[in-house]
Write a protein that holds these residues in place. Sequence first.
Motif, PDB file in Angstrom:
ATOM      1  N   THR A   2       0.888  -1.241  -0.031  1.00  0.00           N
ATOM      2  CA  THR A   2      -0.069  -0.112   0.070  1.00  0.00           C
ATOM      3  C   THR A   2       1.011   1.329   0.140  1.00  0.00           C
ATOM      4  O   THR A   2       0.698   2.032  -0.762  1.00  0.00           O
ATOM      5  N   ARG A   3       1.806   1.243   0.750  1.00  0.00           N
ATOM      6  CA  ARG A   3       2.760   2.513   0.829  1.00  0.00           C
ATOM      7  C   ARG A   3       3.658   2.704  -0.371  1.00  0.00           C
ATOM      8  O   ARG A   3       3.512   3.821  -0.920  1.00  0.00           O
ATOM      9  N   HIS A   4       3.840   1.681  -1.013  1.00  0.00           N
ATOM     10  CA  HIS A   4       4.296   1.995  -2.628  1.00  0.00           C
ATOM     11  C   HIS A   4       3.424   2.497  -3.524  1.00  0.00           C
ATOM     12  O   HIS A   4       3.833   3.391  -4.185  1.00  0.00           O
ATOM     13  N   ASP A   7       3.207   6.203  -2.804  1.00  0.00           N
ATOM     14  CA  ASP A   7       4.363   7.011  -2.954  1.00  0.00           C
ATOM     15  C   ASP A   7       4.094   7.647  -4.496  1.00  0.00           C
ATOM     16  O   ASP A   7       4.702   8.788  -4.769  1.00  0.00           O
ATOM     17  N   SER A   8       3.510   7.190  -5.402  1.00  0.00           N
ATOM     18  CA  SER A   8       3.211   7.586  -6.768  1.00  0.00           C
ATOM     19  C   SER A   8       2.065   8.582  -6.975  1.00  0.00           C
ATOM     20  O   SER A   8       1.847   9.041  -7.956  1.00  0.00           O
ATOM     21  N   TRP A 195      -5.706  15.867  -5.802  1.00  0.00           N
ATOM     22  CA  TRP A 195      -4.960  14.771  -6.505  1.00  0.00           C
ATOM     23  C   TRP A 195      -5.621  14.444  -7.759  1.00  0.00           C
ATOM     24  O   TRP A 195      -6.698  14.665  -7.770  1.00  0.00           O
ATOM     25  N   ILE A 196      -4.766  13.692  -8.475  1.00  0.00           N
ATOM     26  CA  ILE A 196      -5.569  13.466  -9.947  1.00  0.00           C
ATOM     27  C   ILE A 196      -5.489  11.701  -9.855  1.00  0.00           C
ATOM     28  O   ILE A 196      -4.401  11.246  -9.601  1.00  0.00           O
ATOM     29  N   TYR A 197      -6.885  11.269  -9.868  1.00  0.00           N
ATOM     30  CA  TYR A 197      -6.521   9.808 -10.069  1.00  0.00           C
ATOM     31  C   TYR A 197      -6.093   9.275 -11.190  1.00  0.00           C
ATOM     32  O   TYR A 197      -6.517   9.674 -12.365  1.00  0.00           O
TER      33      TYR A 197
END
Length: 197
Positions: A2-4, A7-8, A195-197
């Motif tokens: 999930t963290r990875h 990060d993007s 944020w952009i999905y």
Amino acid sequence: MTRHLLDSVVIHPGRRLAAELAATLTTLDPDGIETTAVAELALALDGATGERHAGFTRPAGAREPWHRRGTEIRSGRQLSVVSTEELWEIGHAMGLPPIEAGWIGANLVISGVPRLSFLPMGTRLFLEGGAVIVVEGQNAPCRIAGRAIARHTERPGDELSFPKIAKRLRGLVATVERAGRACPGPVTIALPEQWIY
């Protein structure tokens, strides 16, 4: 894992802007699009009292092709919000002075916000009279507003040129989150995280 994935994602923090509510307008003719300047608007949770777009629901139209026309849906267009800067830009592109907010059915005219039409959904406008409104999205320009402009300019071509020129400059549609008054004066604009999905 999930963290990875997180990060993007680029998340822009929320922020506040200062602006002015330059004018308030309301519909005098329930069958017409045009609005007239008034000293203030009483904003209830279902919109501006007596305004033609007031209500918690409305029939679906051409802007909601995923619903059959006339289907009752939640109203996200209780109020029309425009900016003095974008009215000037539209008028300039049409070879005119700034477009009058009342010609295109605006309820609130904001001054001092660059690119008002690009404020994201969920942005809140805190008005001096205690009301808070929430941005639901951009207001797409239409030929009905173009027809009203053409009537005032006596240039029939404005009916068709306005929707093209005013795209993404026509302002916003909004709903009332907290009842109160809308009267000219300072406005605090609170943009949410983005944020952009």
